[in-house]
Design a protein around this motif. Structure first.
Motif, short mmCIF file in Angstrom:
data_model
loop_
_atom_site.label_atom_id
_atom_site.label_comp_id
_atom_site.label_asym_id
_atom_site.label_seq_id
_atom_site.Cartn_x
_atom_site.Cartn_y
_atom_site.Cartn_z
N GLU B 188 41.19 42.97 49.41
CA GLU B 188 42.33 43.72 48.85
C GLU B 188 42.38 43.58 47.34
O GLU B 188 42.53 44.56 46.61
CB GLU B 188 43.63 43.16 49.42
N GLU B 189 42.25 42.33 46.86
CA GLU B 189 42.30 42.11 45.41
C GLU B 189 41.14 42.84 44.72
O GLU B 189 41.27 43.32 43.60
CB GLU B 189 42.26 40.61 45.08
N ARG B 190 40.00 42.91 45.43
CA ARG B 190 38.82 43.59 44.89
C ARG B 190 39.09 45.05 44.53
O ARG B 190 38.50 45.60 43.60
CB ARG B 190 37.71 43.48 45.94
N GLN B 191 40.02 45.67 45.27
CA GLN B 191 40.38 47.07 44.99
C GLN B 191 41.00 47.23 43.60
O GLN B 191 41.06 48.32 43.06
CB GLN B 191 41.38 47.59 46.04
N LYS B 192 41.51 46.12 43.08
CA LYS B 192 42.21 46.18 41.78
C LYS B 192 41.32 45.67 40.65
O LYS B 192 41.79 45.11 39.66
CB LYS B 192 43.49 45.34 41.85
N TRP B 193 39.99 45.83 40.82
CA TRP B 193 39.02 45.27 39.87
C TRP B 193 39.32 45.68 38.42
O TRP B 193 39.37 44.84 37.53
CB TRP B 193 37.61 45.70 40.28
N THR B 194 39.51 46.99 38.21
CA THR B 194 39.74 47.48 36.84
C THR B 194 40.97 46.84 36.21
O THR B 194 40.94 46.42 35.05
CB THR B 194 39.91 49.02 36.85
N GLN B 195 42.05 46.75 37.00
CA GLN B 195 43.26 46.12 36.48
C GLN B 195 43.02 44.64 36.15
O GLN B 195 43.54 44.12 35.17
CB GLN B 195 44.42 46.22 37.48
#
Lengths: 247, 247
Positions: B188-195
């Motif tokens: 889940e956290e991986r989805q927010k890589w750019t952020q």
């Protein structure tokens, strides 16, 4: 910046004549304090750190005993800071202090504090002046962190006179119930009174955000009244609400 | 301010061709580290805080296991900071951190740190932007306190690529010896890589005193080499002396 020698250690005359009423008012304030603390404990939204500083025998212990005696001990904790242990000395001077910062809902009382690190240590020249000024900044940053994160810091300086201190220190050698408080070292520190006053004035000048409350402390009943009043005033300013029923 | 997308996660080519020699060099550094730490422990004049930050599976745990395995555990302590407890949440975010600041003579390793309070908390919008910027300042003040009082702060960002992270996270679901590391939330956290990359860049911009060491971490042997090298370099810069015999 207050010049301590120009500040009275005694209550103003019109108040001194009103001692009985003042003592009655303190009782009411003390009861109010109890209720406000309970609300704070229930709400668990903010915390309060109360720092008590003052020369030996200025009445820090008595303040805790008298003003806070009705407060629920589950919501009010006391920490006395004495000579640092070897473990504490191996860390920065705020390390042992930070550990006792109050969690939300709690009033934490400090009998002496990190200010000793710029008072006794400075007066006795255990640290150099550069360190003193670094510590002023470090203290300001630390207290700002607490204030910014929901912990109100309330600082009291208990202002006792040179003569009254002697009366109290001598009583500790004549009154068997006060023998336990006697410490020969207190008479040594007393010799450095002027340097201590200077060091305190410097603290007030450099670490006055949040501000210091300077409490005339030659009369205990007046000191207790002023501190109880400031406590109640501060807690009221929090505008606390009883929490609603959890769903 | 480093732009992470412009920084390689891999060793430079000439180094990659030299893998065998680099691994041998790391062994020598690791041995040197052990000796230097012993001297530091004996001297008890300063302490060292090593902060390891990085995305999930960037190799923080592996760094501790590999680089520090020879160091005397009496002089080296590890603290992993996960989701704060209720008690920790009731205090300011640096309260739990400050407790684990190392005493003189000790190396303290942080597997994650107070930086999570401006990373995961920011990316997930658990805190507002004003709080983020307040925390940058509070972190700077806190690290300055440590540095000014004899605790050197060494900050490593383990820079792993988006693709390599996936390889590693998937291995945790296929290699039985790595099952224990698997955590569905990591995907889940991986989805927010750019952020996350943006939040890290902001940390480097605002909290870069002491400076961050950005460690290409797609190859563990290179990451370990760089960290061991920086550790040894830092400890050597302390110019430590074996204490003389006490009289």
């Amino acid at each position: 910046m207050p010049i301590l020698s120009e500040i009275s250690n005694l209550p103003p005359l019109e108040i001194a004549q009103n001692k009985k009423n003042i003592k009655a008012a303190t009782k009411i304030l003390s009861k109010e304090l109890e209720e406000l603390q309970l609300k704070m404990f229930a709400e668990r939204k903010r915390s309060l750190l109360v720092i008590l500083q003052g020369m030996d025998a200025s009445g820090k212990g008595g303040t805790i005993r008298k003003v806070f005696k009705h407060v629920n001990p589950a919501g009010c904790s006391v920490r006395s800071f004495k000579k640092p242990s070897d473990e504490e000395m191996a860390h920065d001077f705020l390390w042992r202090i930070h550990q006792h910062a109050p969690p939300k809902g709690i009033i934490q009382l400090f009998d002496r504090s990190h200010y000793e690190d710029v008072l006794i240590q400075r007066v006795n020249k255990w640290i150099d002046e550069e360190t003193v000024y670094n510590r002023f900044e470090q203290i300001n940053n630390f207290e700002k962190l607490l204030q910014d994160t929901g912990c109100t810091v309330l600082k009291f300086y208990l202002h006792v006179s040179y003569d009254e201190q002697l009366v109290r220190l001598e009583e500790r050698m004549t009154n068997p119930q006060k023998y336990w408080k006697h410490n020969a070292g207190d008479f040594e520190e007393r010799q450095k009174w002027t340097q201590y006053m200077q060091a305190y004035e410097d603290v007030f000048a450099h670490c006055n955000k949040p501000e210091w409350h300077i409490i005339p402390s030659d009369k205990n009943w007046y000191k207790e009244y002023l501190i109880a009043q400031t406590m109640v005033h501060t807690l009221k300013s929090f505008d606390m609400q009883w929490p609603s029923l959890k769903k």
